[in-house]
Write an enzyme that holds these catalytic residues in place. Sequence first.
Site, PDB file in Angstrom:
ATOM      1  N   TRP A 127      28.549 -74.601 -56.615  1.00  0.00           N
ATOM      2  CA  TRP A 127      27.113 -74.407 -56.394  1.00  0.00           C
ATOM      3  C   TRP A 127      26.672 -73.177 -57.189  1.00  0.00           C
ATOM      4  O   TRP A 127      27.364 -72.146 -57.172  1.00  0.00           O
ATOM      5  CB  TRP A 127      26.851 -74.218 -54.887  1.00  0.00           C
ATOM      6  CG  TRP A 127      25.422 -73.993 -54.539  1.00  0.00           C
ATOM      7  CD1 TRP A 127      24.351 -74.677 -54.990  1.00  0.00           C
ATOM      8  CD2 TRP A 127      24.905 -72.994 -53.642  1.00  0.00           C
ATOM      9  NE1 TRP A 127      23.199 -74.191 -54.432  1.00  0.00           N
ATOM     10  CE2 TRP A 127      23.521 -73.148 -53.602  1.00  0.00           C
ATOM     11  CE3 TRP A 127      25.500 -71.988 -52.876  1.00  0.00           C
ATOM     12  CZ2 TRP A 127      22.700 -72.337 -52.830  1.00  0.00           C
ATOM     13  CZ3 TRP A 127      24.687 -71.183 -52.108  1.00  0.00           C
ATOM     14  CH2 TRP A 127      23.298 -71.366 -52.085  1.00  0.00           C
ATOM     15  N   ASP A 209      32.516 -73.882 -47.133  1.00  0.00           N
ATOM     16  CA  ASP A 209      31.074 -74.114 -47.205  1.00  0.00           C
ATOM     17  C   ASP A 209      30.860 -75.557 -46.722  1.00  0.00           C
ATOM     18  O   ASP A 209      31.295 -76.510 -47.379  1.00  0.00           O
ATOM     19  CB  ASP A 209      30.601 -73.933 -48.656  1.00  0.00           C
ATOM     20  CG  ASP A 209      29.092 -73.996 -48.763  1.00  0.00           C
ATOM     21  OD1 ASP A 209      28.443 -74.418 -47.784  1.00  0.00           O
ATOM     22  OD2 ASP A 209      28.554 -73.626 -49.824  1.00  0.00           O
ATOM     23  N   LYS A 244      20.307 -80.013 -44.485  1.00  0.00           N
ATOM     24  CA  LYS A 244      20.345 -81.380 -44.991  1.00  0.00           C
ATOM     25  C   LYS A 244      20.448 -82.378 -43.845  1.00  0.00           C
ATOM     26  O   LYS A 244      19.683 -83.322 -43.776  1.00  0.00           O
ATOM     27  CB  LYS A 244      21.536 -81.564 -45.937  1.00  0.00           C
ATOM     28  CG  LYS A 244      21.856 -80.376 -46.799  1.00  0.00           C
ATOM     29  CD  LYS A 244      20.929 -80.198 -47.969  1.00  0.00           C
ATOM     30  CE  LYS A 244      21.250 -78.906 -48.685  1.00  0.00           C
ATOM     31  NZ  LYS A 244      20.600 -78.681 -49.919  1.00  0.00           N
TER      32      LYS A 244
END
Length: 394
Positions: A127, A209, A244
């Site tokens: 990311w 993560d 999300k």
Amino acid sequence: MFEHFSLAPPDAILGLNSAFEKDPRVGKLNLTVGVYKDEAGRTPILESVKLAEAKIFQEQKSKGYLPIEGGKDYIDQVNRLVLGEGFEFGRVATAHTPGGTGALRAGADTLASVAPHGRFWISNPTWANHAAVFQAAGFETQSYCYLNAAKTGLDFEGMLSQIQQAGQAGDIVCLHACCHNPTGIDPSVQEWKQIAELLAKKRMLPFLDFAYQGFGDGLVEDSKPLSILMEHHPELVVCASFSKNFGLYSERVGALMMISESAKSTESVLSQIRLAIRCNYSNPPRHGEAIVAKVLSDPELSVRWRSEVDQMRSRIHSMRSALIQGMESRGKDFGFLAAQKGMFSYTGLNPMQADWLKKEKGIYIVGTGRINVAGLTSASMDIVCDGIAEACAI
Ligand code: LMR
């Protein structure tokens, strides 16, 4: 003093999002930032969330400050969702953080105060914000191999041998629990076992993560890497995001979880997390936390939410299949995308091709070739496939 400020470069992902907003072209398409869209191209508020908000509106009595680590209801519910019902919850120090990024930063800040000499390992690619977050907490970052040369799968041997050779005891390894961002390529169960064993042997700390729980194979299935790692590691850090899977992007809801070997350390660990948070944003925002706690604690809302997550996952899956088929009918083999999971896919397009797509076609993808599959719709599929097929030829 401000006149000496130089102009900083735009963010690799959110900068493109802003450029998209300013683009006057009709029919432009935004496949940059990881935001789920439905078939109509909207980012919906989930029904379960709307219903929870209505209840909160009736029931909430105060907007007073929350504890530094967030409210107990939220923490209990989130622990159960992320770590599973059977977990020994006394071993985990959990704090509500503003989004997954807040968890990454609060986790790194907490570790920096007790283990400042470790280095943070991040995958290459990862990311776009990982290195900046860990470096801002004072850590040196190192990257480990992740993608094979063809950019179609995992370079597992490369990953292991690099960590084996250069990893040191006390180093911290950031891993994507599922739906690797940006590639969509995850290790298999067997590979996770080997990763867990190697890191344990090297005495390196796994730092997960976990931003896409439910978008890979399912809410429970996606936490499998956590249980594999826990079998080999008495200590683990997990950074969860509910942006999300609850569609709560702008509410900023996430959680930092630091698991200790025994419950004896939990209060001390939590006290260090509190220090890191207090000097940063003081305490977390209430609304998103209240929504997540309400949905997870209300049996009816919880069932509804789980089915909404299933629907989002299956729509993403069908868009990925349609993309593969669309490319196949244009003579391009994108079959490797089938093994990718979650919101993102790595198309293999290079920065120049990505830039061409933006300028010539008004199709915005990240410069690394990452596209947000969850932003595709049946209506945009042909336009995107045509654009990618043309871009491949330049
Ligand atoms: C992404 O990778 O697009 C998301 O995680 C959103 C962000 O903040 O970059």
